[in-house]
Design an enzyme around this catalytic site. Structure first.
Site, PDB file in Angstrom:
ATOM      1  N   CYS A  20      20.270 -16.204 -36.939  1.00  0.00           N
ATOM      2  CA  CYS A  20      21.222 -16.966 -37.961  1.00  0.00           C
ATOM      3  C   CYS A  20      21.860 -15.661 -38.389  1.00  0.00           C
ATOM      4  O   CYS A  20      21.458 -14.427 -38.725  1.00  0.00           O
ATOM      5  CB  CYS A  20      20.183 -17.181 -39.222  1.00  0.00           C
ATOM      6  SG  CYS A  20      21.124 -17.577 -40.709  1.00  0.00           S
ATOM      7  N   GLU A  60      -6.731  -5.067  -8.788  1.00  0.00           N
ATOM      8  CA  GLU A  60      -5.905  -5.651  -9.987  1.00  0.00           C
ATOM      9  C   GLU A  60      -5.101  -4.638 -10.486  1.00  0.00           C
ATOM     10  O   GLU A  60      -5.509  -3.607 -10.781  1.00  0.00           O
ATOM     11  CB  GLU A  60      -7.116  -5.990 -10.913  1.00  0.00           C
ATOM     12  CG  GLU A  60      -6.659  -7.094 -12.207  1.00  0.00           C
ATOM     13  CD  GLU A  60      -6.917  -8.579 -11.466  1.00  0.00           C
ATOM     14  OE1 GLU A  60      -7.290  -8.820 -10.340  1.00  0.00           O
ATOM     15  OE2 GLU A  60      -6.678  -9.396 -12.388  1.00  0.00           O
ATOM     16  N   ARG A 110      -1.577 -12.903  -4.812  1.00  0.00           N
ATOM     17  CA  ARG A 110      -2.585 -13.753  -4.676  1.00  0.00           C
ATOM     18  C   ARG A 110      -1.886 -15.295  -4.011  1.00  0.00           C
ATOM     19  O   ARG A 110      -2.300 -15.839  -3.013  1.00  0.00           O
ATOM     20  CB  ARG A 110      -3.567 -13.914  -5.599  1.00  0.00           C
ATOM     21  CG  ARG A 110      -4.202 -15.249  -5.493  1.00  0.00           C
ATOM     22  CD  ARG A 110      -4.874 -15.662  -7.032  1.00  0.00           C
ATOM     23  NE  ARG A 110      -5.560 -16.844  -6.481  1.00  0.00           N
ATOM     24  CZ  ARG A 110      -7.055 -16.983  -6.887  1.00  0.00           C
ATOM     25  NH1 ARG A 110      -7.538 -16.080  -7.442  1.00  0.00           N
ATOM     26  NH2 ARG A 110      -7.512 -18.053  -6.546  1.00  0.00           N
ATOM     27  N   SER A 164     -11.342 -17.568  -5.612  1.00  0.00           N
ATOM     28  CA  SER A 164     -11.671 -17.221  -6.952  1.00  0.00           C
ATOM     29  C   SER A 164     -12.906 -17.162  -7.465  1.00  0.00           C
ATOM     30  O   SER A 164     -13.974 -17.302  -6.443  1.00  0.00           O
ATOM     31  CB  SER A 164     -10.860 -18.117  -7.947  1.00  0.00           C
ATOM     32  OG  SER A 164     -11.308 -19.548  -7.796  1.00  0.00           O
ATOM     33  N   LYS A 211     -14.165  -7.516 -15.378  1.00  0.00           N
ATOM     34  CA  LYS A 211     -13.380  -8.539 -14.953  1.00  0.00           C
ATOM     35  C   LYS A 211     -11.831  -7.944 -15.561  1.00  0.00           C
ATOM     36  O   LYS A 211     -11.625  -8.033 -16.674  1.00  0.00           O
ATOM     37  CB  LYS A 211     -13.684  -9.916 -15.252  1.00  0.00           C
ATOM     38  CG  LYS A 211     -12.799 -10.866 -14.410  1.00  0.00           C
ATOM     39  CD  LYS A 211     -13.332 -12.314 -14.750  1.00  0.00           C
ATOM     40  CE  LYS A 211     -12.643 -13.108 -13.594  1.00  0.00           C
ATOM     41  NZ  LYS A 211     -11.154 -13.336 -13.815  1.00  0.00           N
ATOM     42  N   LYS A 231     -22.130  -9.470  -9.412  1.00  0.00           N
ATOM     43  CA  LYS A 231     -22.137  -9.908  -7.828  1.00  0.00           C
ATOM     44  C   LYS A 231     -23.467  -9.506  -6.879  1.00  0.00           C
ATOM     45  O   LYS A 231     -24.136  -8.447  -7.560  1.00  0.00           O
ATOM     46  CB  LYS A 231     -21.048  -9.020  -7.208  1.00  0.00           C
ATOM     47  CG  LYS A 231     -19.501  -9.216  -7.573  1.00  0.00           C
ATOM     48  CD  LYS A 231     -18.577  -8.175  -7.026  1.00  0.00           C
ATOM     49  CE  LYS A 231     -17.389  -8.544  -7.478  1.00  0.00           C
ATOM     50  NZ  LYS A 231     -16.384  -7.382  -7.110  1.00  0.00           N
TER      51      LYS A 231
HETATM   52  S1  IVH Z   1     -14.331 -10.422  -7.165  1.00  0.00           S
HETATM   53  C1  IVH Z   1     -14.363 -13.467  -3.530  1.00  0.00           C
HETATM   54  N1  IVH Z   1     -14.194  -8.705  -9.071  1.00  0.00           N
HETATM   55  O1  IVH Z   1     -10.517 -12.362 -11.084  1.00  0.00           O
HETATM   56  C2  IVH Z   1     -14.540 -12.776  -4.709  1.00  0.00           C
HETATM   57  N2  IVH Z   1     -12.584 -10.263  -9.017  1.00  0.00           N
HETATM   58  O2  IVH Z   1     -11.320 -15.535 -11.609  1.00  0.00           O
HETATM   59  C3  IVH Z   1     -13.642 -11.763  -5.362  1.00  0.00           C
HETATM   60  N3  IVH Z   1     -10.819 -10.088 -10.825  1.00  0.00           N
HETATM   61  O3  IVH Z   1      -8.172 -13.338  -9.247  1.00  0.00           O
HETATM   62  C4  IVH Z   1     -13.301 -11.419  -6.529  1.00  0.00           C
HETATM   63  N4  IVH Z   1     -11.765  -8.297 -11.821  1.00  0.00           N
HETATM   64  O4  IVH Z   1      -9.110 -11.007  -8.491  1.00  0.00           O
HETATM   65  C5  IVH Z   1     -13.680  -9.575  -8.533  1.00  0.00           C
HETATM   66  N5  IVH Z   1     -14.332  -6.916 -10.550  1.00  0.00           N
HETATM   67  C6  IVH Z   1     -13.742  -7.860 -10.041  1.00  0.00           C
HETATM   68  C7  IVH Z   1     -12.608  -8.705 -10.494  1.00  0.00           C
HETATM   69  C8  IVH Z   1     -12.115  -9.933 -10.120  1.00  0.00           C
HETATM   70  C9  IVH Z   1     -10.963  -9.146 -11.701  1.00  0.00           C
HETATM   71  C10 IVH Z   1      -9.937 -11.294 -10.436  1.00  0.00           C
HETATM   72  C11 IVH Z   1     -10.019 -11.705  -9.234  1.00  0.00           C
HETATM   73  C12 IVH Z   1      -9.572 -13.216  -9.434  1.00  0.00           C
HETATM   74  C13 IVH Z   1     -10.208 -13.663 -10.672  1.00  0.00           C
HETATM   75  C14 IVH Z   1     -11.111 -14.764 -10.427  1.00  0.00           C
END
Ligand code: IVH
Length: 692
Positions: free
Chosen positions: A442, A186, A138, A81, A117, A306
């Site tokens: 009801c 996702e 997952r 995560s 995200k 990232k």
């Molecule tokens: S990168 C090793 N990028 O958020 C790291 N995760 O809190 C890989 N998620 O369940 C994750 N959008 O799957 C990444 N643009 C995005 C994302 C993302 C949603 C999800 C992820 C994980 C959760 C983490």
């Protein structure tokens, strides 16, 4: 090779190609009809030649066999995560740590990719030799569930990865593909599609979902992939692992996203790359994520930042379960925690009982929230929400706040589980929960709270539209005993009402005029206003197109009603059972006695030649409107003669768009369709059609 076999292969490639153009690139090359023809030809050849079957044929997207249960799969790469950064300060600290961990000569190379995200269900996808071989949830990060059949139905998921030639993005014709690819994405649902789904489920008395995320997760975990196939599931991919590309291997995350796009994967265009020198711009972009969220048609859960270079990612590594090279940025904004003081219940118009949270008042996004919905008994039970719990509450836009979940780690043992009461809080009758339904009811027709809601609905804009008559009046008149059945709306004791505080002179006169005027709304409106199960304005119209008066409808049997197009047996039965009840027949007789019009529009057509201003115009509604619900907007359009459909096409005349309008808006703009706001619609009084 046999000619049929060749044709099957060609068709599969063509269909996959056009699905990619349509679902991923949003840029179709051929008409829907031409596509359907290709698809059907492939389907019929596959039926005639089962020996050519292939689990990755695009026809699989309509769903396959029933699964008994999901097999467990061990993840080849652990599904980790992300650490959270709550606010700007946290984010800055994250960068400072990166700078501490990277050697000086590496710091100059530091750059970042920022992406949304996505708020859906995380899936892990695996490809071997270019074929989609495995899709899993997952799970606990080590072991997930094999949901491959359901994932195959997601239109944006490539079933085959084409071989790419070295020059930019040209897909070669061969379908084989060397190498192996594991990636993460996702699965999500657009907000519009979620609302639409819930609305139609509600109309049919079937289960609804609490939010788009639950809807996506629930739909992906259905044992029957044919049902998953009918759900509007979508996919974003955002992270590769084990990419054995047939091209040069990417050196950065940014490049790997570009490569995924070329392979046909859906990759979100909202991502941006920043160098470390552009850090302040990055902070601006990230902290402004609510603006992005408003604009996108799906839910976001924050932003992810990232480190771009894969070599630097490797160097930075992991702490426990989180990568050091990535962070999820969130702001508390629309969510807050507070104490759940009590759970009350509210009786709805249909008698459905909804649990509501009584909250210790808490400010969320500038508004004090002290109540929130808990949907139904199952919701409370499934989430194990207890009175006294600290709960996470969300308020998004102008939607009713809701309790997301309890923070169980904060329990001290004094919390009390809640149970749906056995008796109605308003009338004391026994409550009933029909088998296979999420709602408890009801069934007492004379239940005061239920009556207030019924009156409220009866007089509302989409129904009898009585000006000056709202919730307050409904409550007052039921409480004073003036209204015991809906018919009493037409025999209110005006002199007594005049004596009530605040109802002197003009006010009463206006209300009386409003009531009088509503008598001539006609049978369709009256039928809608009765609030019979499954009979909204559209069904009421279908029914009244077949009968001259409500009296006639009252005596029809299930068979006759089911024959009407758009009226299934379920609706027919609801109508018949409603009119089987003596009090309901008396109600109609009373309306008639009081001079309420029971005749359908077509029986009057000869005398009312007026064309409505929207006659022949087709509307699509999208997004959240500032004041009207979708149903109200629909009724409004229909009242002015227009028709409302679900999807935008060249036949659409107007798009009524509210906040968070998404793909429908984009499509309408592309097609040059006129876009209206609610305000424009209402202000037009139906006159817009003239000028279009
Ligand atoms: S990168 C090793 N990028 O958020 C790291 N995760 O809190 C890989 N998620 O369940 C994750 N959008 O799957 C990444 N643009 C995005 C994302 C993302 C949603 C999800 C992820 C994980 C959760 C983490």
């Amino acid at each position: 090779m046999d000619l049929t076999r060749e044709r099957v292969d060609d068709l599969r490639q063509l269909v996959l190609h056009h699905q990619h153009r349509y679902y991923v690139l949003d840029d179709p090359e051929i008409s829907d009809a031409a596509f359907d023809a290709l698809f059907r030809e492939l389907q019929s050849l596959e039926e005639q030649h089962p020996e050519f079957s292939d689990s990755n044929s695009p026809t699989i997207r309509v769903g396959g066999a029933l699964t008994e249960r999901f097999e467990k799969v061990e993840h080849q790469v652990p599904v980790l995560s992300l650490a959270n950064a709550f606010g700007e300060e946290d984010l800055r600290r994250w960068r400072e740590r990166l700078l501490r961990l990277l050697p000086e000569d590496e710091q100059a190379l530091l750059s970042y990719v920022v992406e949304p995200k996505f708020d859906g269900l995380t899936v892990v996808l695996q490809y071997e030799d270019g074929r989609f071989t495995l899709g899993a949830t997952r799970g606990d990060g080590e072991v997930g569930e094999n949901i491959t059949p359901n994932l195959r139905t997601v239109r944006q998921l490539p079933l085959q990865i084409p071989v790419l030639s070295q020059d930019e993005g040209e897909a070669a014709t061969s379908l084989s593909h060397p190498g192996r690819l594991i990636l993460r994405g996702e699965v999500y649902v657009d907000e519009d599609d979620f609302l639409e789904f819930n609305r139609s489920q509600e109309e049919r008395g079937e289960r609804t979902y609490a939010n788009p995320r639950n809807f996506a997760a629930g739909s992906l975990r259905l044992l029957d992939s044919r049902i998953s196939a009918e759900r509007p599931l979508k996919l974003w991919t955002y992270q590769t692992f084990q990419l054995e590309a047939d091209l040069e291997s990417p050196v950065s995350h940014w490049d790997s996203l570009a490569l995924l796009r070329r392979y046909g994967f859906p990759v979100c265009d909202e991502s941006r790359r920043f160098s470390d020198e552009e850090w302040e711009e990055l902070v601006g972009f990230v902290t402004n994520w609510h603006e992005l969220r408003q604009r996108l048609p799906y839910e976001l859960d924050g932003m992810v930042v990232k480190v771009d270079l894969l070599s630097q990612q490797e160097r930075l590594g992991f702490t426990g379960k989180d990568p050091r090279w990535a962070v999820a940025f969130k702001t508390g904004g629309e969510e807050a925690t507070t104490k759940l003081l009590d759970i009350g219940v509210k009786v709805g118009r249909t008698g459905a009982i909804t649990p509501n949270a009584v909250l210790d008042p808490v400010p969320i996004g500038g508004v004090t929230v002290q109540a929130a919905t808990l949907h139904n008994a199952d919701y409370v039970e499934e989430l194990d929400i207890r009175i006294g719990d600290t709960v996470l509450v969300k308020r998004a836009g102008d939607v009713i706040p809701k309790v997301l979940r309890p923070l169980t780690e904060l329990r001290d043992g004094s919390e009390k589980p809640w149970k749906m009461p056995a008796d109605c809080p308003s009338c004391g009758e026994r409550l009933v929960r029909p088998p296979e339904e999420a709602a408890t009811y009801c069934l007492n027709n004379a239940c005061p709270d239920q009556l207030v809601r019924k009156v409220e609905y009866f007089v509302s804009r989409g129904a009898m539209d009585i000006v000056g008559f709202g919730t307050k009046q409904a409550e007052l008149f039921v409480e004073s005993g003036y209204i015991r059945t809906l018919a009493d709306v037409y025999r209110l004791p005006w002199e007594q009402i005049e004596a009530l505080e605040g109802y002197a002179d003009k006010r009463v006169e206006n209300l009386r005029l409003g009531v009088e005027e509503s008598k001539s709304r006609g049978a369709t409106r009256l039928l809608t206003a009765l609030g019979i199960r499954f009979v909204g304005s559209v069904v009421a119209e279908l029914l009244m197109a077949r009968f001259d008066t409500i009296h006639e409808l009252m005596d029809a049997d299930v068979e006759t009603l089911s024959e009407i197009e758009g009226v299934g047996p379920k609706i027919a039965e609801a109508v018949v059972s409603y009119f089987e009840l003596e009090p309901n027949r008396t109600l109609v007789a009373l309306f008639s006695e009081f001079g309420v019009d029971l005749a359908s529009a077509h029986s009057l057509r000869a005398t009312v030649p007026d064309e409505q201003p929207f006659t022949g115009k087709t509307f699509v509604i999208t997004g959240t409107l500032p004041t009207l619900s979708r149903n109200e907007a629909k009724t409004c359009i229909e009242t002015w003669g227009g028709k409302v459909t679900g999807s935008v096409s060249s036949k659409t005349d107007f798009l009524l768009a509210g906040e968070k309008a998404g793909s429908k808006l984009a499509k309408a703009q592309q097609l040059g369709i006129r876009i209206l706001s609610e305000q424009e619609l209402l202000a037009s009084g139906g006159q817009i059609a003239e000028s279009a």
